[in-house]
Each structure stands twice: as structure tokens, then as C-alpha cells.
Design an enzyme around this catalytic site. Sequence first.
Site, PDB file in Angstrom:
ATOM      1  N   THR A  12     -11.581 -76.311 -11.056  1.00 27.98           N
ATOM      2  CA  THR A  12     -11.639 -75.030 -10.347  1.00 27.98           C
ATOM      3  C   THR A  12     -13.024 -74.383 -10.393  1.00 27.98           C
ATOM      4  O   THR A  12     -13.197 -73.263  -9.938  1.00 27.98           O
ATOM      5  CB  THR A  12     -10.613 -74.051 -10.943  1.00 27.98           C
ATOM      6  N   ILE A  14     -16.297 -72.434 -11.822  1.00 29.43           N
ATOM      7  CA  ILE A  14     -16.393 -71.255 -12.687  1.00 29.43           C
ATOM      8  C   ILE A  14     -15.633 -70.125 -11.997  1.00 29.43           C
ATOM      9  O   ILE A  14     -16.200 -69.355 -11.230  1.00 29.43           O
ATOM     10  CB  ILE A  14     -17.859 -70.864 -12.971  1.00 29.43           C
ATOM     11  N   HIS A  15     -14.321 -70.074 -12.251  1.00 27.20           N
ATOM     12  CA  HIS A  15     -13.490 -69.021 -11.664  1.00 27.20           C
ATOM     13  C   HIS A  15     -13.383 -67.860 -12.659  1.00 27.20           C
ATOM     14  O   HIS A  15     -14.110 -67.821 -13.651  1.00 27.20           O
ATOM     15  CB  HIS A  15     -12.122 -69.586 -11.242  1.00 27.20           C
ATOM     16  N   ALA A  16     -12.498 -66.932 -12.426  1.00 25.77           N
ATOM     17  CA  ALA A  16     -12.456 -65.668 -13.175  1.00 25.77           C
ATOM     18  C   ALA A  16     -12.392 -65.823 -14.699  1.00 25.77           C
ATOM     19  O   ALA A  16     -13.180 -65.206 -15.409  1.00 25.77           O
ATOM     20  CB  ALA A  16     -11.282 -64.815 -12.689  1.00 25.77           C
TER      21      ALA A  16
END
Length: 88
Positions: A12, A14-16
Site C-alpha cells: 500500500t 506509505i499510507h496513513a
Amino acid sequence: MEKRDFHIIAETGIHARPATLLVQAASKFGSDVNLEYNGKSVNLKSIMGVMSLGVGQNADVTITADGDDEKDALDAIADTMKKEGLAE
């Protein structure tokens, strides 16, 4: 100034959640810490800045630190990257 390159392997990117962990790691240090991707550079202590880059899987990023504790800052960020399975 210290500088390290990372290859993002997380599916994914660098998501939240990982962005928050990286910001928290960088914020513990007095050095200026920046994340560079696709010709743009943002303050790694800013969640909005990190999220604005939209770093995805297979991206190559560079993290720089400049200050009295620059080496410690990069070591902590590299540890976070590896522990979270973000980068190699």
C-alpha cells in the site's frame, strides 16, 4: 547532512498509518528531516506533507536529515521503515 535511499516494498506504499509512524519517529529529533520523492521534497515531520506525495509500492525515496542528531534521526527512521515492512 546525512542522506539515505529507500525502496518502498509495502503493497500500500506509505499510507496513513505508516506515514504517522514515520512522522512520529522524525519528530523526536531536532534535525530538519525531509522526504524526497519524484522531484518533490517535504518535511517528514508533517503528516500532510508526507501524505501529499502519494508514495506507492516500488517507489524510490530519499530521506535527508540535517542537524546535531541527524545520524540518530536517520537510524530511527530506517528502523521504523524496516520494522513496519515499508522499505528495504
